[in-house]
Write a protein that holds these residues in place. Structure first.
Motif, short mmCIF file in Angstrom:
data_model
loop_
_atom_site.label_atom_id
_atom_site.label_comp_id
_atom_site.label_asym_id
_atom_site.label_seq_id
_atom_site.Cartn_x
_atom_site.Cartn_y
_atom_site.Cartn_z
N ALA A 1 52.62 44.89 1.85
CA ALA A 1 51.36 44.29 2.30
C ALA A 1 50.93 44.82 3.66
O ALA A 1 49.78 44.60 4.08
CB ALA A 1 51.51 42.76 2.37
N ILE A 2 51.84 45.51 4.35
CA ILE A 2 51.48 46.06 5.66
C ILE A 2 50.48 47.19 5.50
O ILE A 2 50.65 48.07 4.64
CB ILE A 2 52.75 46.54 6.40
CG1 ILE A 2 53.68 45.35 6.66
CG2 ILE A 2 52.38 47.22 7.71
CD1 ILE A 2 55.02 45.75 7.26
N LYS A 3 49.45 47.15 6.29
CA LYS A 3 48.38 48.16 6.20
C LYS A 3 48.94 49.56 6.41
O LYS A 3 49.66 49.81 7.37
CB LYS A 3 47.29 47.86 7.23
CG LYS A 3 46.10 48.79 7.14
CD LYS A 3 45.04 48.40 8.15
CE LYS A 3 43.83 49.33 8.06
NZ LYS A 3 42.78 48.96 9.06
N GLY A 4 48.59 50.46 5.51
CA GLY A 4 48.99 51.85 5.64
C GLY A 4 50.19 52.23 4.81
O GLY A 4 50.44 53.42 4.59
N VAL A 5 50.95 51.21 4.35
CA VAL A 5 52.13 51.52 3.53
C VAL A 5 51.69 51.99 2.14
O VAL A 5 52.24 52.94 1.59
CB VAL A 5 53.05 50.29 3.43
CG1 VAL A 5 54.19 50.56 2.44
CG2 VAL A 5 53.64 49.96 4.80
N ILE A 6 50.72 51.28 1.59
CA ILE A 6 50.19 51.66 0.28
C ILE A 6 48.86 52.36 0.46
O ILE A 6 47.99 51.89 1.21
CB ILE A 6 50.02 50.42 -0.63
CG1 ILE A 6 51.38 49.86 -1.02
CG2 ILE A 6 49.22 50.78 -1.88
CD1 ILE A 6 51.30 48.67 -1.94
N GLU A 7 48.67 53.46 -0.21
CA GLU A 7 47.40 54.19 -0.18
C GLU A 7 46.83 54.26 -1.59
O GLU A 7 47.57 54.54 -2.54
CB GLU A 7 47.61 55.61 0.37
CG GLU A 7 48.06 55.64 1.83
CD GLU A 7 48.30 57.07 2.30
OE1 GLU A 7 48.37 57.98 1.42
OE2 GLU A 7 48.41 57.28 3.51
N VAL A 8 45.52 53.98 -1.69
CA VAL A 8 44.83 54.10 -2.98
C VAL A 8 44.23 55.50 -3.04
O VAL A 8 43.39 55.87 -2.21
CB VAL A 8 43.73 53.04 -3.13
CG1 VAL A 8 43.01 53.22 -4.46
CG2 VAL A 8 44.34 51.64 -3.02
N VAL A 9 44.65 56.27 -3.99
CA VAL A 9 44.21 57.66 -4.12
C VAL A 9 43.15 57.74 -5.23
O VAL A 9 43.43 57.40 -6.39
CB VAL A 9 45.38 58.60 -4.44
CG1 VAL A 9 44.89 60.04 -4.55
CG2 VAL A 9 46.46 58.46 -3.37
N GLU A 10 41.95 58.13 -4.85
CA GLU A 10 40.88 58.29 -5.82
C GLU A 10 41.08 59.59 -6.59
O GLU A 10 41.64 60.56 -6.08
CB GLU A 10 39.51 58.34 -5.11
CG GLU A 10 39.19 57.09 -4.30
CD GLU A 10 38.99 55.88 -5.19
OE1 GLU A 10 38.72 56.06 -6.39
OE2 GLU A 10 39.10 54.75 -4.67
N PRO A 11 40.65 59.61 -7.86
CA PRO A 11 40.80 60.84 -8.65
C PRO A 11 39.99 61.98 -8.06
O PRO A 11 38.93 61.76 -7.47
CB PRO A 11 40.25 60.44 -10.03
CG PRO A 11 39.35 59.27 -9.76
CD PRO A 11 39.98 58.53 -8.60
N GLU A 12 40.50 63.16 -8.16
CA GLU A 12 39.80 64.31 -7.61
C GLU A 12 38.50 64.56 -8.37
O GLU A 12 38.44 64.40 -9.59
CB GLU A 12 40.70 65.55 -7.69
CG GLU A 12 41.91 65.46 -6.78
CD GLU A 12 42.70 66.76 -6.81
OE1 GLU A 12 42.25 67.72 -7.48
OE2 GLU A 12 43.76 66.81 -6.16
N SER A 13 37.49 64.94 -7.62
CA SER A 13 36.19 65.20 -8.25
C SER A 13 36.04 66.68 -8.54
O SER A 13 36.69 67.53 -7.93
CB SER A 13 35.06 64.74 -7.33
OG SER A 13 35.11 65.43 -6.09
N ASN A 14 35.14 66.94 -9.46
CA ASN A 14 34.83 68.32 -9.83
C ASN A 14 33.46 68.66 -9.25
O ASN A 14 32.47 67.98 -9.52
CB ASN A 14 34.81 68.46 -11.36
CG ASN A 14 34.52 69.88 -11.81
OD1 ASN A 14 33.41 70.37 -11.66
ND2 ASN A 14 35.55 70.53 -12.35
N GLU A 15 33.39 69.68 -8.43
CA GLU A 15 32.16 70.01 -7.72
C GLU A 15 31.01 70.29 -8.67
O GLU A 15 29.88 69.84 -8.45
CB GLU A 15 32.39 71.21 -6.80
CG GLU A 15 31.19 71.54 -5.93
CD GLU A 15 31.48 72.68 -4.96
OE1 GLU A 15 30.52 73.21 -4.38
OE2 GLU A 15 32.67 73.02 -4.79
N GLU A 16 31.28 71.02 -9.75
CA GLU A 16 30.23 71.34 -10.71
C GLU A 16 29.74 70.09 -11.43
O GLU A 16 28.53 69.90 -11.65
CB GLU A 16 30.74 72.37 -11.73
CG GLU A 16 31.01 73.74 -11.15
CD GLU A 16 29.74 74.35 -10.56
OE1 GLU A 16 28.65 74.17 -11.14
OE2 GLU A 16 29.84 75.01 -9.50
N GLU A 17 30.67 69.22 -11.80
CA GLU A 17 30.29 67.96 -12.45
C GLU A 17 29.45 67.09 -11.52
O GLU A 17 28.45 66.50 -11.95
CB GLU A 17 31.54 67.20 -12.90
CG GLU A 17 32.24 67.79 -14.10
CD GLU A 17 33.44 66.96 -14.51
OE1 GLU A 17 33.93 67.18 -15.63
OE2 GLU A 17 33.88 66.09 -13.72
#
Length: 295
Positions: free
Chosen positions: A111-127
């Motif tokens: 629960a401590i801030k910074g321990v868990i990171e939410v990683v968004e899916p990588e985007s495709n520039e052309e898409e």
């Protein structure tokens, strides 16, 4: 060119690659033109394009444009920041020998801030580029639908305004034919006024008497005001017929109508003419209220 209202609503949908989006446009009355956009993060480059395009087809009204975007199969992942977690555990061990406290639990550490990171899916520039192009095309469609709705509403407003002009013309003819405006009625009122003046003094100045008579006759004459009202009606009909962005000009004309009608009422000393003037003033106010909705 038809008249256009400043109020309207439109919605459009679109999709491109993994993205689906929806535009919602709503316009309301305003003195000038203003486009207020609400875009999701990362889509800000649409703002300049949207404002430029909207400014080309609209001249008045505040337009609220909201874009909602969803990305299919865009599942975020959770990642533990090992460096931050190690630092937290090290501090916890150091404090354990100094204070009497319960050892930290796993859920407490996470629960401590910074321990868990939410990683968004990588985007495709052309898409992403294709999606923005499609989203702008959807905005143009929503804008076209909004313009069309405003024009349909403008046609209805034009019919209402034409009806108000008919009523003003009818009341103006009634005012012109009022018995109180006939020469014999004016002469009768003048005779009464002269008799009242003579009763005040047997040495009343004849020149002064003549001046008073002229003033009374002038006050009773509303020919000039009726002529200007007729001119304003002709101008209003012409503007309504031509259409376009004439809201400001018709609003100014409504003020001129009101000024002439007020003068007619102030000059009237006949109850029928006064009532006609008040009825005309009411119609002018209805005209002005409807004009406020025009582009």
């Amino acid at each position: 060119m038809a008249l256009s209202s400043m109020t309207g609503f439109a919605r459009s949908h679109g999709a491109s690659g993994p993205y689906t989006f929806e535009w919602e446009l709503k316009s309301v009355n305003a003195k000038g033109f203003d486009l207020r956009l609400r875009l999701p993060p990362g889509w800000d480059d649409l703002e300049a394009l949207a404002k430029k395009r909207a400014g080309e087809v609209l001249s008045r009204g505040t337009v609220y444009a909201n874009l909602n975007v969803k990305r299919a199969n865009a599942v975020s992942t959770i990642r533990i920041n090992e460096d931050v977690l190690a630092s937290v555990i090290k501090v916890a061990h150091a404090l354990a020998g100094k204070i009497d406290a319960v050892a930290p639990s796993i859920d407490g550490l996470l629960a401590i801030k910074g321990v868990i990171e939410v990683v968004e899916p990588e985007s495709n520039e052309e898409e992403d580029k294709a999606a923005r192009t499609a989203a702008f095309a959807a905005f143009e469609q929503a804008l076209a639908d909004l313009v069309e709705m405003r024009r349909r509403e403008g046609v209805t407003l034009g019919q209402v305004l034409s009806q108000r002009m008919d009523e003003i013309e009818r009341l103006a003819r009634k005012a012109e034919a009022a018995p109180g405006r006939k020469p014999e009625a004016i002469r009768a009122r003048l005779a009464e006024q002269i008799e009242a003046l003579l009763e005040t003094s047997d040495r009343f100045d004849a020149d002064r008497l003549n001046q008073e008579a002229i003033m009374i006759a002038t006050k009773a004459d509303i020919r000039e005001e009726l002529d200007r009202i007729a001119s304003h009606v002709a101008q209003a009909r012409e503007m309504i017929g031509k259409g376009g962005a004439v809201g400001r000009r018709l609003d100014f004309l409504a003020q001129e109508f009101n000024r002439e009608v007020n003068t007619c009422c102030s000059k009237s000393n006949d109850i029928e003419l006064t009532n006609t003037g008040l009825a005309m003033k009411n119609v002018v106010e209805q005209f002005r209220e409807q004009v406020q909705n025009l582009e």
